[in-house]
Structure formats: structure tokens, C-alpha cells
Design an enzyme around this catalytic site. Structure first.
Site, PDB file in Angstrom:
ATOM      1  N   ASP A 156       0.500  -5.360  11.743  1.00  0.00           N
ATOM      2  CA  ASP A 156       0.207  -5.864  10.393  1.00  0.00           C
ATOM      3  C   ASP A 156       0.875  -7.227  10.177  1.00  0.00           C
ATOM      4  OD1 ASP A 156      -0.944  -5.823   7.873  1.00  0.00           O
ATOM      5  OD2 ASP A 156       0.721  -4.730   6.948  1.00  0.00           O
ATOM      6  N   GLY A 209       0.793  -1.210   0.000  1.00  0.00           N
ATOM      7  CA  GLY A 209       0.000   0.000   0.000  1.00  0.00           C
ATOM      8  C   GLY A 209       0.828   1.263   0.000  1.00  0.00           C
TER       9      GLY A 209
END
Length: 228
Positions: free
Chosen positions: A169, A57
């Protein structure tokens, strides 16, 4: 950063990295036409970019060779389409600062941070065993090997938590694997290890990576590591 913006970052990260052709990649992204599509390999400062390892991302990761040392590294750079965001750049630089202070055998080793013509990057050790996601795409790991990998990842996470850093994450895409010794080329002597080491070294070992969404325990709820 607001809670809605933070949720968008987590959602983007959870989609996993995009795989690209090793010969061509668009460095500009849809929001930036200042750079043209580049064919690999090509020069980037003191590095030669050889291949695309992954794309997330916030950034793209290349396999690169350092000209002065001939050392191969993984080179991560922030998307050029997001150069204009001070928050994205600060998060990128904070990732390096956080991980550079985490010296642990199961956290990826970072080498240096820098910029070339306004394009920020940092380099880290090159692990060519793929990710845990890659390793389990076709079939599950042997239970004993899976348990050993998870144990090592847990040790790395605990080490980071003891130093006030929360990854936020953790997923198979962000767990890289070493190449087992049995898969490496033999040394001049015809052996890469002793018999006593063989049982452990024939199992790929994990390295936790991608701390781009990490935060410290000192940050207040709803704020990122940048404190915004």
C-alpha cells in the site's frame, strides 16, 4: 480472506486518509453507537488525545501526549465500529508486530501496543512534517529533493523485502516526512546543526508507515498476513 475481500480492503485503502476537524470526531462510525461523539482533547488511558492526524480504512490516528513522560506520540486505534471483527483486530495487531521488528531510519518507529476498555491502540513516533501527499498538493518537489526522498523510500522497501515483508500500500499518503532542521526552533547555542550537515538536514526525510495491508512472503497467494 478471500480474493474479493482483499480487493475491497485495497480499494478502501487507496481512497487515502480522511482529514477531520481537530476539535471533534465520531469514534463510533456508522455501525456502532456505543460511544458518543467526543470533543478533543480528552483522556484515553495514560494518554491525552490532542488532535486527529488522519483516518483510513481500518483506523484513526491521533496526536497524543503520554501523561507519565509528557512525550508526544502518534496514536493509532482500530475503528470502534469494527471491534466485532476478529480478522480486523488480528490485522491491526499484526501491523504492530511486523513494523516493531523493522528497525530502519526510513520506517516509522513504533513504541507500544495496548488496549483501554477494549479499544486497541499502538503508538509510534510523531512526525509533524505531514505526508508526501501534503507536501506535493500545491506544487511538485524540487527534482533533487524528490529523487532523494524516493531513494530513501526504496531503501526502506528493500529492507522490508529482505525480511520477507511486502507493504502492498505504498502511496504518498503513507510516506510521512520529518521537519527540516531549518524549520525547527534553534537550540540554546543558536544552532541546531553543523555546517557540514546542513545540505542533507534541510531536506525533509521520509518514513514509510501504515503496514495494515502488509503480508509476508510465506503467505500463500490470496491470503492476508493473518493467514486466512
Amino acid at each position: 480472506m478471500t480474493s474479493n475481500e482483499e480487493e475491497k480492503e485495497l480499494s478502501r485503502a487507496n481512497t487515502g486518509p480522511t482529514r477531520y476537524s481537530p476539535t471533534e470526531v465520531d469514534l463510533t462510525g456508522p455501525e456502532d453507537s456505543s460511544l458518543s461523539t467526543r470533543s478533543l482533547p480528552f483522556a484515553f488511558g495514560k494518554f491525552e488525545l490532542l488532535d486527529v492526524l488522519g483516518h483510513g480504512g481500518m483506523g484513526i490516528v491521533y496526536k497524543a501526549r503520554e501523561d507519565s513522560t509528557d512525550r508526544q506520540v502518534a496514536l493509532k486505534m482500530i475503528h470502534s465500529s469494527r471491534w466485532g471483527s476478529p480478522e480486523s483486530l488480528e490485522r491491526f495487531q499484526n501491523e504492530f508486530r511486523l513494523v516493531a521488528n523493522l528497525q530502519h531510519p526510513h520506517i516509522v518507529v513504533l513504541h507500544e501496543v495496548g488496549e483501554v476498555d477494549g479499544q486497541w491502540y499502538f503508538t509510534m513516533e510523531l512526525l509533524e512534517g505531514g505526508s508526501l501527499h501534503d507536501a506535493t498538493r500545491e506544487r511538485p518537489l524540487e527534482p533533487r529533493n524528490a529523487a532523494r526522498i524516493i531513494q530513501k523510500v526504496a531503501e526502506a522497501v528493500h529492507f522490508a523485502h529482505q525480511r520477507g515483508i511486502v507493504h502492498r500500500d505504498i502511496k504518498p499518503h503513507n510516506i510521512l516526512l520529518t521537519i527540516p532542521v531549518s524549520d525547527r526552533a534553534p537550540t540554546v547555542q543558536g544552532s541546531v546543526e553543523t555546517t557540514a550537515e546542513s545540505s542533507m538536514s534541510n531536506v525533509p526525510m521520509p518514513r514509510l508507515t501504515d503496514f495494515g495491508l502488509a503480508r509476508t512472503e510465506e503467505t500463500t497467494a490470496g491470503h492476508s498476513i493473518t493467514g486466512r
